[in-house]
Motif scaffolding. Structure first.
Motif, mmCIF file in Angstrom:
data_model
loop_
_atom_site.group_PDB
_atom_site.id
_atom_site.type_symbol
_atom_site.label_atom_id
_atom_site.label_comp_id
_atom_site.label_asym_id
_atom_site.label_seq_id
_atom_site.Cartn_x
_atom_site.Cartn_y
_atom_site.Cartn_z
ATOM 1 N N PRO B 184 0.820 -1.208 0.000
ATOM 2 C CA PRO B 184 0.000 0.000 0.000
ATOM 3 C C PRO B 184 0.857 1.262 0.000
ATOM 4 N N GLN B 186 0.420 3.816 1.586
ATOM 5 C CA GLN B 186 0.556 4.356 2.938
ATOM 6 C C GLN B 186 1.812 3.824 3.640
ATOM 7 N N LEU B 187 2.294 2.667 3.194
ATOM 8 C CA LEU B 187 3.533 2.152 3.777
ATOM 9 C C LEU B 187 4.669 3.138 3.529
ATOM 10 N N GLU B 189 4.349 6.377 2.816
ATOM 11 C CA GLU B 189 4.089 7.618 3.544
ATOM 12 C C GLU B 189 4.458 7.477 5.011
ATOM 13 N N THR B 190 4.070 6.344 5.607
ATOM 14 C CA THR B 190 4.332 6.142 7.023
ATOM 15 C C THR B 190 5.829 6.088 7.299
ATOM 16 N N GLY B 191 6.539 5.304 6.487
ATOM 17 C CA GLY B 191 7.978 5.164 6.682
ATOM 18 C C GLY B 191 8.697 6.497 6.537
ATOM 19 N N GLU B 200 16.440 2.861 4.059
ATOM 20 C CA GLU B 200 15.683 2.257 5.155
ATOM 21 C C GLU B 200 14.277 1.880 4.693
ATOM 22 N N MET B 201 13.773 2.669 3.756
ATOM 23 C CA MET B 201 12.476 2.354 3.158
ATOM 24 C C MET B 201 12.534 1.009 2.445
ATOM 25 N N LEU B 204 12.010 -1.688 4.813
ATOM 26 C CA LEU B 204 10.603 -1.790 5.206
ATOM 27 C C LEU B 204 9.796 -2.510 4.118
ATOM 28 N N ARG B 207 10.367 -6.196 4.239
ATOM 29 C CA ARG B 207 9.580 -6.807 5.301
ATOM 30 C C ARG B 207 8.152 -7.063 4.872
ATOM 31 N N GLN B 208 7.596 -6.032 4.234
ATOM 32 C CA GLN B 208 6.222 -6.142 3.761
ATOM 33 C C GLN B 208 6.116 -7.263 2.725
ATOM 34 N N LYS B 298 1.506 -12.989 8.504
ATOM 35 C CA LYS B 298 0.864 -12.522 9.730
ATOM 36 C C LYS B 298 1.169 -11.058 10.071
ATOM 37 N N HIS B 299 2.360 -10.582 9.688
ATOM 38 C CA HIS B 299 2.673 -9.188 10.007
ATOM 39 C C HIS B 299 2.230 -8.230 8.918
ATOM 40 N N VAL B 300 1.886 -8.807 7.765
ATOM 41 C CA VAL B 300 1.696 -7.954 6.609
ATOM 42 C C VAL B 300 0.400 -7.167 6.692
ATOM 43 N N VAL B 301 0.494 -5.904 6.345
ATOM 44 C CA VAL B 301 -0.676 -5.036 6.357
ATOM 45 C C VAL B 301 -1.346 -5.082 4.997
#
Ligand SMILES: Nc1ncnc2c1ncn2[C@@H]1O[C@H](COP(=O)(O)OP(=O)(O)OP(=O)(O)O)[C@@H](O)[C@H]1O
Ligand SMILES: [Mg+2]
Lengths: 249, 302
Positions: B184, B186-187, B189-191, B200-201, B204, B207-208, B298-301
């Motif tokens: 998404p 938003q990932l 934007e949030t990062g 670093e993005m 992230l 991870r996603q 399980k962690h994925v948004v």
């Protein structure tokens, strides 16, 4: 004192102009509300404050946004540094794909804080948003398992953990149930005096309850800006009067 | 001109549809439904028949010896031994190639998503990868072979892995690309709002993409295990167990090929047994890939 000043800001999405000649200054350590009908450019304005607009390649920005007197769009400015001084609470709670603890710790780890310090700040922030008692047993659990209201409080804790000077909220209660929305609202009210908060809201009553300063926008233009008492008590522009009376928008 | 203004709200037609039309449309639906089911059945039948044929013709020759022993001297004349050399070789080739391709594809794709974004450059990279995906693997084989000659290398595990990694690279990269494309907005934007740099993005994003990444790796492995043409010249073939990265290794697809070419029915039967082993391997990998997509998320948004 103003902590964020916008001077003659113009923004285009491709050929379409979304913001026209915006001039406004947001008072320090107060809550300012940006209101206006859907599509008038509230989110665009908010995202221009932490340079998130640039993620969209077709956006063109002209004008100045002064953070403590320095233009964040000036050449040579470190975007990452600017962004870490300005926090963002989005409309929909968005936990990062990691555990509850790691979510709050994420920004701190980026800043290279040590383990003990991180653990302390995470606990303090989770307490500050009233989430600690609910999650202290499952800090390692995925953050996606929390309810919408809990997730939004987690996002607030995550944002505040990096100690920003300014907190931007884009309709941060709009996607929540009334009770959770009230909770977030109360948290924001409690942050008044500590942070400069700039919130976008659709909800005139929310602006009435929270705001010290109000900015009203219409079709990409800034129509009226005034301290809340003045704005709600004696709005000058006809558009504002019509909007507050809910005849338009 | 009359002053009359026509009724602003058109009246809805209240006449019922002719029953004849309804009948015809129902019939149409039935015909198309039947056709679709037929196609579905056809695809399922094809898979079923392939599995059935290699199972019936191969299961007789399947034995512990077949799975655990390399071929003995007169293996291709019907003598003792097995295809353990090819099983081990294929696993080594495919996992080596997948690992090599991953080390290459992951930074490339993360760069596309964290830095290049929707630039023209990114579009070119994607086009190139699509073209690479379409190139038949025998071409990679020939390319790898000429490169080997140039460098004075023998057919070896190393050469096979490198060539096969070229075959697997576009598959891995494009699958990863699609996985990350589903992240998404938003990932980002949030990062970034939390003060992440673009590097670093990328972390992230990775991870996603983790569950999708695992699936992509398995798909690539599955493709690598089944590919014959790229390893034919580059990895060579040997009746020995794999013995280091500079010596040749056997592979399952080639084992099937060589045994099927033998004039003896007993050896041909073993070809089917080898094909069965290969197919079961790929089936297991595909199923795992399918199931893992749900498990690891399980962690994925979303
Ligand atoms: N990514 C985009 N690409 C093109 N145009 C956009 C984009 N985002 C916003 N716009 C346009 O810019 C204008 C302002 O949009 P913006 O999202 O800032 O409005 P808003 O006031 O936040 O609306 P809402 O209250 O519905 O959130 C709108 O006309 C919108 O169509
Ligand atoms: Mg908006």
């Amino acid at each position: 004192m103003y902590s964020l000043t916008v001077q003659n800001l113009n923004v285009w999405y491709g050929k379409q102009q979304a913001l026209k000649n915006i001039d406004v200054a947001f008072p320090e350590r107060r809550i300012s509300a940006i209101i206006g009908p859907s599509g008038c450019g509230k989110s665009t304005l908010l995202k221009s404050f932490n340079r998130l607009l640039e993620l969209n390649e077709q956006v063109r920005i002209e004008g100045r946004v002064l953070l403590d007197g320095e233009d964040i769009y000036a050449p040579g400015v470190d975007v990452v540094a600017v962004r870490s001084r300005i926090g963002l609470l989005a409309q929909k709670p968005f936990p990062l794909p990691m555990s509850i603890f790691d979510n709050v710790a994420y920004g701190l780890r980026l800043q290279g804080r040590n383990k003990r310090e991180i653990a302390e700040v995470v606990e303090a922030q989770l307490r500050a948003v009233g989430l600690w008692e609910e999650v202290k047993e499952r800090l390692k659990a995925p953050a996606t398992g929390l309810s919408g209201g809990q997730q939004q409080r987690l996002c607030l804790a995550r944002t505040l953990a990096v100690r920003p000077e300014i907190l931007l909220c884009d309709e941060s209660t709009a996607s929540l149930d009334p009770l959770s929305a009230r909770g977030i609202e109360e948290l924001l009210a409690a942050l008044r005096g500590h942070y400069t908060i700039i919130m976008v809201t659709h909800d005139i009553d929310q602006a009435r309850r929270l705001a010290d300063y109000v900015v009203f926008m219409w079709l990409g233009e800034l129509v009226e800006k005034a301290p809340a008492a003045e704005f709600f008590g004696a709005p000058r522009a006809e558009l504002t009067q019509a909007y507050l009376a809910r005849r338009i928008g | 001109m009359s002053e009359h203004i026509s009724d602003p709200i058109p009246q809805a037609s209240v006449r019922p549809a002719k029953p004849l039309y309804l009948e015809r449309r129902r019939l149409e639906e039935r015909v198309f439904l039947a056709l679709m089911r037929l196609c579905l059945l056809g695809a399922a039948a094809a898979l079923g028949m392939i599995l059935a044929v290699i199972f019936w013709r191969g299961v007789g020759a399947l034995s512990v010896e077949m799975l655990t022993q390399p071929p003995r001297g007169n293996f291709y004349l019907g003598g003792g031994g097995g295809i353990a050399n090819a099983i081990a070789g294929s696993i080594l080739l495919a996992s080596g190639a997948t690992a090599a391709a991953f080390c290459w594809a992951a930074p490339l794709v993360l760069y596309l998503h964290a830095y290049a974004r929707r630039s023209r450059f990114a579009a070119w990279v994607r086009l190139t990868l699509d073209v690479l995906w379409g190139i038949p693997s025998i071409v990679y084989g020939a390319f790898g072979f000429s490169l080997m000659i140039l460098l004075g290398l023998r057919a070896s595990l190393l050469a096979g892995v490198l060539t096969l990694s070229l075959v697997v690279l576009p598959i891995l990269a494009r699958t990863l690309d699609e996985v990350l494309r589903m992240a998404p907005h938003q990932l980002l934007e949030t990062g970034f709002a939390l003060g992440a740099t673009r590097a670093e993005m990328a972390g992230l994003l990775l991870r996603q993409a983790l569950p999708g990444l695992f699936t992509a790796l398995l798909l690539a492995f599955g493709r690598g295990v089944g590919d014959a043409a790229s390893v034919l010249f580059t990895a060579g073939y040997t009746d020995n167990m794999p013995g280091g990265i500079f010596s040749p290794v056997a592979s399952l697809p080639l084992a099937v090929f060589f045994q099927l070419n033998a004039p003896f029915p007993a050896v041909q039967e073993r070809a089917y047994a080898s094909a069965l082993v290969l197919t079961v391997m790929i089936l297991v990998i595909s199923l795992t890939a399918h199931l893992s997509l749900r498990r690891l998320g399980k962690h994925v948004v979303r």
